[in-house]
Write an enzyme that holds these catalytic residues in place. Structure first.
Site, PDB file in Angstrom:
ATOM      1  N   ASN A 189       0.884  -1.171   0.000  1.00 63.59           N
ATOM      2  CA  ASN A 189       0.000   0.000   0.000  1.00 63.59           C
ATOM      3  C   ASN A 189       0.918   1.216   0.000  1.00 63.59           C
ATOM      4  O   ASN A 189       1.519   1.539   1.023  1.00 63.59           O
ATOM      5  CB  ASN A 189      -0.880  -0.037   1.264  1.00 63.59           C
ATOM      6  CG  ASN A 189      -1.640   1.257   1.476  1.00 63.59           C
ATOM      7  OD1 ASN A 189      -1.746   2.081   0.576  1.00 63.59           O
ATOM      8  ND2 ASN A 189      -2.178   1.435   2.672  1.00 63.59           N
TER       9      ASN A 189
ATOM     10  N   LYS B 236       0.244   4.271  -0.285  1.00 62.50           N
ATOM     11  CA  LYS B 236      -0.353   5.476   0.331  1.00 62.50           C
ATOM     12  C   LYS B 236      -0.099   6.695  -0.556  1.00 62.50           C
ATOM     13  O   LYS B 236      -0.075   6.562  -1.770  1.00 62.50           O
ATOM     14  CB  LYS B 236       0.182   5.657   1.757  1.00 62.50           C
ATOM     15  CG  LYS B 236       0.007   4.383   2.595  1.00 62.50           C
ATOM     16  CD  LYS B 236       0.183   4.613   4.063  1.00 62.50           C
ATOM     17  CE  LYS B 236      -0.040   3.295   4.798  1.00 62.50           C
ATOM     18  NZ  LYS B 236      -0.031   3.434   6.246  1.00 62.50           N
TER      19      LYS B 236
ATOM     20  N   HIS C  64      -9.427   1.488   4.591  1.00 59.38           N
ATOM     21  CA  HIS C  64      -8.171   1.658   5.321  1.00 59.38           C
ATOM     22  C   HIS C  64      -8.402   2.623   6.487  1.00 59.38           C
ATOM     23  O   HIS C  64      -9.192   3.556   6.378  1.00 59.38           O
ATOM     24  CB  HIS C  64      -7.076   2.186   4.381  1.00 59.38           C
ATOM     25  CG  HIS C  64      -5.726   2.144   5.027  1.00 59.38           C
ATOM     26  ND1 HIS C  64      -5.296   3.134   5.885  1.00 59.38           N
ATOM     27  CD2 HIS C  64      -4.739   1.217   4.983  1.00 59.38           C
ATOM     28  CE1 HIS C  64      -4.077   2.801   6.321  1.00 59.38           C
ATOM     29  NE2 HIS C  64      -3.727   1.651   5.794  1.00 59.38           N
TER      30      HIS C  64
ATOM     31  N   GLU D 198      -6.813   5.024   7.545  1.00 63.32           N
ATOM     32  CA  GLU D 198      -6.584   6.445   7.228  1.00 63.32           C
ATOM     33  C   GLU D 198      -7.785   7.039   6.493  1.00 63.32           C
ATOM     34  O   GLU D 198      -8.095   8.219   6.645  1.00 63.32           O
ATOM     35  CB  GLU D 198      -5.279   6.585   6.429  1.00 63.32           C
ATOM     36  CG  GLU D 198      -4.067   6.339   7.338  1.00 63.32           C
ATOM     37  CD  GLU D 198      -2.872   5.692   6.668  1.00 63.32           C
ATOM     38  OE1 GLU D 198      -2.767   5.726   5.430  1.00 63.32           O
ATOM     39  OE2 GLU D 198      -2.032   5.133   7.412  1.00 63.32           O
TER      40      GLU D 198
ATOM     41  N   GLU E  55      -5.525  -4.627  10.477  1.00 66.89           N
ATOM     42  CA  GLU E  55      -4.464  -3.648  10.711  1.00 66.89           C
ATOM     43  C   GLU E  55      -4.748  -2.890  12.006  1.00 66.89           C
ATOM     44  O   GLU E  55      -5.528  -1.935  12.007  1.00 66.89           O
ATOM     45  CB  GLU E  55      -4.407  -2.649   9.550  1.00 66.89           C
ATOM     46  CG  GLU E  55      -4.118  -3.284   8.205  1.00 66.89           C
ATOM     47  CD  GLU E  55      -3.517  -2.289   7.236  1.00 66.89           C
ATOM     48  OE1 GLU E  55      -2.428  -2.560   6.743  1.00 66.89           O
ATOM     49  OE2 GLU E  55      -4.132  -1.233   6.988  1.00 66.89           O
TER      50      GLU E  55
ATOM     51  N   GLY F 251       2.572   2.308  10.763  1.00 68.53           N
ATOM     52  CA  GLY F 251       3.567   3.359  10.588  1.00 68.53           C
ATOM     53  C   GLY F 251       4.238   3.785  11.882  1.00 68.53           C
ATOM     54  O   GLY F 251       4.946   4.790  11.924  1.00 68.53           O
TER      55      GLY F 251
ATOM     56  N   SER G 130       3.367  -2.067  10.429  1.00 67.71           N
ATOM     57  CA  SER G 130       4.808  -2.199  10.665  1.00 67.71           C
ATOM     58  C   SER G 130       5.321  -3.610  10.392  1.00 67.71           C
ATOM     59  O   SER G 130       6.208  -4.108  11.083  1.00 67.71           O
ATOM     60  CB  SER G 130       5.168  -1.755  12.087  1.00 67.71           C
ATOM     61  OG  SER G 130       4.815  -0.406  12.276  1.00 67.71           O
TER      62      SER G 130
HETATM   63  P1  PGA Z   1       2.860   0.279   7.633  1.00 70.98           P
HETATM   64  O1  PGA Z   1       1.400   0.518   6.987  1.00 70.98           O
HETATM   65  O2  PGA Z   1       3.359  -1.031   7.061  1.00 70.98           O
HETATM   66  O3  PGA Z   1       3.670   1.449   7.181  1.00 70.98           O
HETATM   67  O4  PGA Z   1       2.688   0.221   9.117  1.00 70.98           O
HETATM   68  C1  PGA Z   1       0.500  -0.536   6.785  1.00 70.98           C
HETATM   69  C2  PGA Z   1      -0.787   0.004   6.196  1.00 70.98           C
HETATM   70  O5  PGA Z   1      -1.267   1.056   6.647  1.00 70.98           O
HETATM   71  O6  PGA Z   1      -1.361  -0.606   5.261  1.00 70.98           O
END
Ligand code: PGA
Length: 251
Positions: free
Chosen positions: A9, A11, A96, A98, A167, A173, A213
């Protein structure tokens, strides 16, 4: 049998040129290698069509990070599922955290998006997960079950076309990964919930990815869990050198 999947992803990262270069780099890195999982990259809308072209002839599948809840028309700035599909992309991330946090996406909107994606032949990668407070106060399973309700509006046939991604928001992140035991506990909970809603066969055949992460160093332990079928990868998907070890974690 359910599929093993490692999905990136990106982003809101990568210009068009950077995105194409990243996709070409990944294609080159995978060439001639034995790949033991499906590999997907979900990119900003602006890059989807070019990345589809860039990875032609490889094992890489391409997706978008969202799609509109609407079919077409006066929705300035929105991108419809049929537009995503028209590029040759096969996947779309939906719900997601976000999007939920910054764009007010709730079950009502996500039901529409799921239906748009499925009507256009896209595989939704549907994200669920609790925030830190919900983990700490022990409500996380109820929260996840509530988010799954959007998917539970689907027929068993349509549900079977979807991928679920767990998630934990506190792990995205942040460098904090759920322990493999914490992740496995939730994955098993989601699978049991799917079995209760549909049946054991649908539950067994659903790929449930872990995200938050996830990196080369922790992927082998996470992927060794019986109910973890792969990963949805943010930060570590932005470089071939950090994404490849996650793919290679599937021995
Ligand atoms: P990350 O993000 O691997 O940077 O923690 C995962 C995601 O939000 O899909």
């Amino acid at each position: 049998m359910r599929k093993k999947i490692v999905a990136g992803n990106w982003k809101m990262n990568t210009t068009l040129q950077e995105g194409v270069a990243l996709a070409e780099g990944l294609k080159a890195a995978l060439e001639g290698k034995q790949v033991n999982c499906d590999v997907v990259v979900c990119t900003p809308f602006i890059s989807v069509a070019s990345v589809v072209k860039a990875v032609e002839g490889s094992v890489i599948g391409v997706g978008a990070e969202d799609c509109s809840a609407h079919t077409s028309g006066a929705y300035t700035g929105e991108v419809a599922a049929n537009m995503v599909a028209s590029t040759g992309a096969k996947y779309v991330i939906l719900g997601h955290s976000e999007r939920r946090q910054y764009h007010g996406e709730n079950n009502e909107i996500l039901v529409e998006k799921l239906n748009q994606a499925l009507a256009n032949g896209l595989t939704p990668i549907f994200c669920v997960g609790e925030v830190k407070e919900e983990r700490e106060n022990g409500t996380f399973k109820a929260v996840i079950e509530g988010q799954m309700e959007a998917m539970y509006t689907l027929s068993a046939e349509d549900f079977a076309k979807c991928v679920v991604a767990y998630e934990p928001v506190w792990a995205i992140g942040t460098g904090l990964t759920a322990t493999s035991e914490q992740a496995q506990e939730v994955h098993a909970f989601i699978r049991a919930s799917i079995a209760a809603k549909y049946n054991a066969e649908v539950a067994d055949n659903t790929s449930i990815l872990y995200g938050g992460s996830c990196k080369g160093s922790n992927a082998p332990e996470l992927f060794a869990q019986p109910d973890i079928d792969g990963g949805l990868i943010g930060g570590a998907a932005l470089k071939v050198d950090t994404f490849m070890p996650i793919i290679e974690a599937w021995k």
